[in-house]
Scaffold this motif. Structure first.
Motif, short mmCIF file in Angstrom:
data_model
loop_
_atom_site.label_atom_id
_atom_site.label_comp_id
_atom_site.label_asym_id
_atom_site.label_seq_id
_atom_site.Cartn_x
_atom_site.Cartn_y
_atom_site.Cartn_z
N PHE A 174 0.82 -1.03 -0.12
CA PHE A 174 -0.03 0.07 -0.05
C PHE A 174 0.88 1.37 -0.12
O PHE A 174 0.56 2.25 -0.65
CB PHE A 174 -0.98 0.14 1.26
N GLY A 175 1.93 1.32 0.97
CA GLY A 175 2.82 2.47 1.06
C GLY A 175 3.95 2.47 0.06
O GLY A 175 4.41 3.61 -0.34
N LYS A 176 4.49 1.41 -0.35
CA LYS A 176 5.59 1.36 -1.22
C LYS A 176 5.46 0.70 -2.56
O LYS A 176 6.43 0.35 -3.44
CB LYS A 176 6.55 0.55 -0.37
N GLY A 177 4.18 0.18 -2.76
CA GLY A 177 4.00 -0.68 -4.21
C GLY A 177 4.80 -1.99 -4.18
O GLY A 177 4.97 -2.62 -3.17
N GLY A 178 5.20 -2.36 -5.41
CA GLY A 178 6.13 -3.45 -5.59
C GLY A 178 7.25 -3.77 -4.59
O GLY A 178 7.38 -4.85 -4.00
N GLU A 179 8.00 -2.53 -4.47
CA GLU A 179 9.11 -2.65 -3.52
C GLU A 179 8.69 -3.10 -2.15
O GLU A 179 9.54 -3.69 -1.32
CB GLU A 179 9.73 -1.23 -3.42
N GLY A 180 7.47 -2.83 -1.69
CA GLY A 180 6.97 -3.04 -0.22
C GLY A 180 6.47 -4.71 -0.29
O GLY A 180 6.24 -5.17 0.81
N GLY A 181 6.37 -5.34 -1.32
CA GLY A 181 6.08 -6.70 -1.44
C GLY A 181 7.06 -7.84 -1.75
O GLY A 181 6.58 -8.97 -2.01
N THR A 182 8.46 -7.40 -1.91
CA THR A 182 9.26 -8.41 -2.52
C THR A 182 9.38 -9.48 -1.50
O THR A 182 9.82 -10.60 -1.86
CB THR A 182 10.78 -7.61 -2.72
N GLU A 183 9.63 -9.28 -0.09
CA GLU A 183 9.64 -10.49 0.96
C GLU A 183 8.50 -11.28 0.58
O GLU A 183 8.81 -12.57 0.44
CB GLU A 183 9.90 -9.67 2.11
N LEU A 184 7.27 -10.55 0.63
CA LEU A 184 6.13 -11.64 0.27
C LEU A 184 6.33 -12.34 -1.14
O LEU A 184 6.04 -13.57 -1.07
CB LEU A 184 4.94 -10.77 0.19
N ALA A 185 6.79 -11.73 -1.93
CA ALA A 185 6.74 -12.26 -3.45
C ALA A 185 7.67 -13.36 -3.27
O ALA A 185 7.40 -14.65 -3.86
CB ALA A 185 7.36 -11.42 -4.41
N GLN A 186 9.00 -13.22 -2.58
CA GLN A 186 9.66 -14.60 -2.58
C GLN A 186 9.15 -15.57 -1.59
O GLN A 186 9.50 -16.61 -2.32
CB GLN A 186 11.25 -13.82 -1.84
N LYS A 187 8.73 -15.28 -0.64
CA LYS A 187 8.09 -16.41 0.03
C LYS A 187 7.04 -17.15 -0.63
O LYS A 187 6.90 -18.42 -0.59
CB LYS A 187 7.67 -15.79 1.39
#
Length: 555
Positions: free
Chosen positions: A409-422
């Protein structure tokens, strides 16, 4: 701080042909709706049909609360994050309904820096799919009343007409109406009802159809009424199926749009997750799987409703095998489940979090029952404290569940990279997906399997009307279909006031209806509204458009 619509309006959208090219889609395989929207042609389906399937990822959530969970935001953000870590992904989502947009939600295309664009178009008329579904449904209704007016050759009993008119707007005044007033020329007076378009069987059918022929056959199977002698009457008996299918000729084609960061997004269909199955179309999902290595889709409401239907109805119907399930949770929503009022969820409260986090635990356990790897997405809000976030992380560790903090929400894709990797790691784990029940069970056995295993109920009760309806559905040979249980989204039980993780409660089935064309049996529990009403201060009061055509108020 910018609002969602301000963020969306400042974004630089890519021409839709450029978004399509990321997926290897040629320009002549698109049917353009302006610069930034397009429908995907039947020729594209044929061309990519032999492509290998990518990984299917379902995004679901804990029980929804007024505090917010952010399922669509997480879905869009996860798609953006996949691109950040070098993965080819496409997001496959539902289309918003106009009713909730002008009612409470005010928009349903994600939020912050994880949105699907153009959000104004998506939240309003988009490509006209909802209107086509409304027209097809209401054509069938008009043909029924006309048939009765013109001599009633099929001997339709006006007291037993099952299909209802629909409208994609919250309008409580239309829930119960009388039609045919004004004299003989205006038809036969009878009681009628309106439901919201996204609760209609036609909507569910569109989303479960593989192609135009399948769509037409399903429309013809809609049980629309009974005759005076108790014989079932279907849409094909009225010869309504062909014209209904013609109205849906374009609506059956999925829509291509993009996220805020240019990730391809296919949006198609939008059935409610209690009265219908709450998932986007099979066509959209299957196409996304052929076009990318990862398809990220979502199911409405919490995992007890949308995800269960995705896994027991959609995946079974479409022969889909999910590789991973993401469960979205927030500190705010978990504290609400722990008894904190909505206006206090921004304040740190570890004791309430400890109590409410049991809700997350149930959803983790339930999704594991389908034998699919699970990842918890802790959707971060600015008011979350370090102690609260660490509490949720430690709880996930105790449950043996993979997790990641997400700030898309606050950082876009950059804020979800850890989630994406998991999620990528989860997709590489063994998935032995299987529905929670088999189709050879009786209707009651299926209902009780879901109520006891997924909801945590101790007993299921049936009203006299429900008992009678079950016998009628069984007599039609439809008892071997999947069940679609309609209950409140706010609780694991059928009582919205029972928050957290209630156990051994009783659920009451008050009615059962057959969605014969969709291919499932709808089971009504509690007080489910198929035509919502507007709140005291509807979102419509804040939505406006200026002299230059710039829309405001959507969020």
């Amino acid at each position: 701080m910018l609002s969602d619509i301000e963020i969306a309006q400042q974004a630089k959208l890519l021409p839709i042909k450029d978004v399509a090219s990321k997926l290897g889609i040629a320009e002549d395989e698109l049917e353009f709706y302006g610069k930034y929207k397009a429908k995907l042609s039947d020729e594209l389906f044929k061309r990519v049909s032999s492509n290998p399937d990518g990984k299917l990822i379902l995004v679901t959530a804990i029980n929804p609360t007024p505090a917010g969970e952010g399922k669509t935001t997480t879905s869009a953000g996860l798609g953006q994050a996949m691109a950040k870590i070098g993965k080819k992904a496409v997001v496959a989502l539902r289309e918003p309904s106009l009713g909730p947009v002008f009612g409470i939600k005010g928009g349903a295309a994600g939020g912050g820096y994880a949105q699907v664009l153009p959000m104004e178009d998506i939240n309003l008329h988009f490509t006209g799919d909802m209107h086509a579904i409304t027209a097809a449904n209401n054509l069938c209704c008009a043909m029924i009343d006309n048939h009765i007016q013109q001599g009633n050759e099929l001997m339709i009993d006006p007291r037993r007409i099952l299909i209802k008119r629909c409208l994609d707007m919250n309008d409580r005044a239309l829930r119960n109406v009388v039609v045919g007033l004004g004299g003989k020329v205006n038809g036969v007076p009878r009681e009628d009802h309106f439901i919201i378009t996204v609760a209609s069987e036609v909507m569910a059918i569109l989303c479960l159809s593989n192609d135009m022929q399948d769509l037409k056959e399903r429309l013809g199977k809609i049980l629309v009424a009974y005759s005076y002698s108790g014989e079932p009457i279907f849409a094909k008996d009225l010869k309504a199926d062909g014209a209904m299918a013609a109205l849906l000729k374009d609506a059956i084609k999925p829509n291509l749009v993009q996220t805020l960061e240019g990730t391809p997004a296919i949006m198609h269909g939008g059935p409610f997750a209690n009265i219908a199955h709450g998932c986007n179309s099979i066509r959209a999902t299957k196409l996304a799987l052929k076009l990318a290595d990862y398809c990220i889709t979502e199911a409405g409401f919490g995992s007890d409703l949308g995800a269960e239907k995705f896994l027991d109805i959609k995946c079974r119907c479409a022969d889909l095998t999910p590789s991973a399930i993401v469960i979205v949770a927030t500190c705010r929503a978990l504290k609400y489940n722990g008894g904190v009022p909505k206006n206090e969820v921004a304040e740190e409260n570890l004791s309430a979090l400890e109590k409410g986090i049991e809700n997350l635990g149930v959803h983790i356990d339930n999704m594991r029952k389908f034998n699919v790897p699970v990842v918890v997405a802790i959707n971060q809000f600015g008011t979350d404290t370090k102690q609260e976030l660490e509490f949720i992380e430690n709880y996930c560790k105790l449950k043996g569940a993979d997790f990641a903090l997400s700030n898309v929400f606050g950082k876009g894709g950059e804020g979800g990279t850890e989630l994406a990797q998991k999620v990528v790691e989860a997709c590489e784990k063994p998935s032995a997906y299987a529905p929670i029940y088999t189709l050879d069970l009786t209707l009651k056995q299926k209902i009780e399997k879901i109520a006891l295993s997924i909801y945590g109920a101790g007993k299921v009760n049936y009203t006299t009307a429900a008992e009678k309806a079950i016998k009628e559905v069984t007599a039609l040979g439809a008892d071997k279909l999947p069940v679609c249980i309609a209950k409140t989204q706010y609780s694991l039980s059928d009582d919205p006031a029972l928050l957290g993780a209630p156990k051994n409660f009783e659920i009451t089935v008050r009615n059962v209806t057959l969605s014969n064309g969709a291919g499932f049996v709808v089971v009504y529990t509690g007080d489910i509204m198929t035509m919502p009403g507007l709140p005291k201060a509807p979102a419509a009061q804040s939505i406006d458009v200026d002299k230059n055509g710039i829309i405001s108020g959507l969020f």
